[in-house]
Write an enzyme that holds these catalytic residues in place. Structure first.
Site, short mmCIF file in Angstrom:
data_model
loop_
_atom_site.label_atom_id
_atom_site.label_comp_id
_atom_site.label_asym_id
_atom_site.label_seq_id
_atom_site.Cartn_x
_atom_site.Cartn_y
_atom_site.Cartn_z
N ALA A 92 -37.79 33.59 -36.13
CA ALA A 92 -37.24 32.29 -36.51
C ALA A 92 -37.97 31.71 -37.72
O ALA A 92 -39.01 32.20 -38.16
CB ALA A 92 -37.31 31.34 -35.33
N HIS A 93 -37.41 30.59 -38.21
CA HIS A 93 -37.95 29.97 -39.44
C HIS A 93 -39.40 29.51 -39.25
O HIS A 93 -39.80 29.01 -38.22
CB HIS A 93 -37.07 28.81 -39.90
#
Length: 254
Positions: free
Chosen positions: A237-238
Site C-alpha cells: 500500500a501507499h
C-alpha cells in the site's frame, strides 16, 4: 550447456568427492534427476529419496556424505550452493536491442541503444530506459518513470508516472507499480478522494512477482529497498517502506 563437476565445485567452493571430469547438463530433484544432472539435499524430509537417486552428483553437507553412493559436492549450505549452480542452466533468450515497430515512444523519452523494447509497448514523455534493459511486449511506462540498467519487465507490466526502478530489477507479467493508494476522506456527501502525489521507488536487485501491485505514495514515495524479493499477488500500500533484502511470500498485503 555442459559443465565438468570440477568446475561446478570450484564455482561454489565445494569439496569434490568423485570424478571432476563428470559432465553435468542440468539440474533435478533427488527422485527424478538423471545421471547427467545435479541434485541437492538440504532438508531431512527428502532423505528418503537419497539411496535410490540416479543423479550424477548431489550437493549436500559433509555430515551426511557417508550415505551418498554417487559423486558429491560438499558444502555447508547446500540450498544456497544449488541456487547458485541452478542459474547456469537457465535457458533464457535475450531479445535483440532495439525498438519494435509497433511500440509508441514519446519524442522526449530516452531509450538506451542497448535496450530492447517489445511489440505494442507505450513509453510516455520524459521516461528513461537504461542500458541493456528489456521491456517485453505490452508494457506501459508512464511519464517521468525511470528504469535502470539490466532490468527486465515481462509482458503487460504497467509503470504509472513517476516510478523509479534501480538496476537489475525484474518485474514479472501483469504487475502494476504506481497506481493510486487507497486514500479517501469521509464527508457528508460521501468519500472525497485524496490526491496521491508521491511516487514509487524500487532499489537495485529487486524481483517483483506476477500480478503484484505497489501503490504510489500520498505525499512521499512508497519505497522498496535493494535486494527485496516479492512473490506473486502481493499488495503493497501507499507510503509503505520495505527494508533491504526482505522476502515477501505470495498473497501478502502490507
Amino acid at each position: 550447456m555442459e559443465y565438468r563437476l570440477g568446475e561446478l565445485a570450484a564455482l561454489v567452493g565445494a569439496q569434490l568427492r568423485g570424478d571432476p571430469e563428470r559432465l553435468i547438463c542440468g539440474v533435478g530433484d533427488l527422485e527424478h534427476a538423471r545421471s547427467d544432472q545435479l541434485a541437492f539435499l538440504a532438508s531431512p524430509a527428502y532423505r528418503r529419496h537419497f539411496a535410490a537417486t540416479r543423479a550424477g552428483a548431489v550437493v549436500l553437507t559433509p555430515a551426511i556424505a557417508s550415505d551418498c553412493s554417487t559423486d558429491c559436492l560438499l558444502v555447508d549450505d547446500p540450498y544456497r550452493a544449488f541456487a547458485t549452480l541452478s542459474q547456469l542452466f537457465l535457458e533464457l533468450a535475450r531479445p535483440e536491442p532495439g525498438v519494435h515497430a509497433s511500440a509508441v515512444i514519446a519524442p522526449d523519452a530516452r531509450v538506451h541503444p542497448s535496450a530492447s523494447i517489445g511489440a505494442f509497448c507505450s513509453i510516455d514523455a520524459g521516461a528513461e530506459i537504461g542500458e541493456c534493459s528489456v521491456v517485453s511486449p505490452g508494457c506501459r511506462i508512464g511519464a517521468g518513470s525511470r528504469i535502470g540498467r539490466d532490468c527486465r519487465l515481462w509482458a503487460n507490466v504497467v509503470l504509472y508516472h513517476g516510478v523509479r526502478l534501480g538496476d537489475r530489477v525484474t518485474v514479472h507479467a501483469g504487475a502494476v507499480l504506481g497506481a493510486d493508494g487507497f486514500g479517501f476522506a469521509p464527508g457528508s456527501a460521501g468519500w472525497e478522494k485524496i490526491a496521491q502525489l508521491g511516487g514509487v521507488e524500487i532499489g537495485d536487485d529487486v524481483e517483483i512477482g506476477a500480478g503484484t501491485t505497489i501503490d504510489r505514495g500520498t505525499l512521499g514515495d512508497t519505497v522498496v529497498e535493494s535486494g527485496v524479493k516479492i512473490d506473486n499477488q502481493v499488495q503493497i500500500a501507499h507510503n509503505a517502506r520495505v527494508g533491504a533484502h526482505t522476502a515477501i511470500a505470495g498473497c501478502a498485503g502490507i
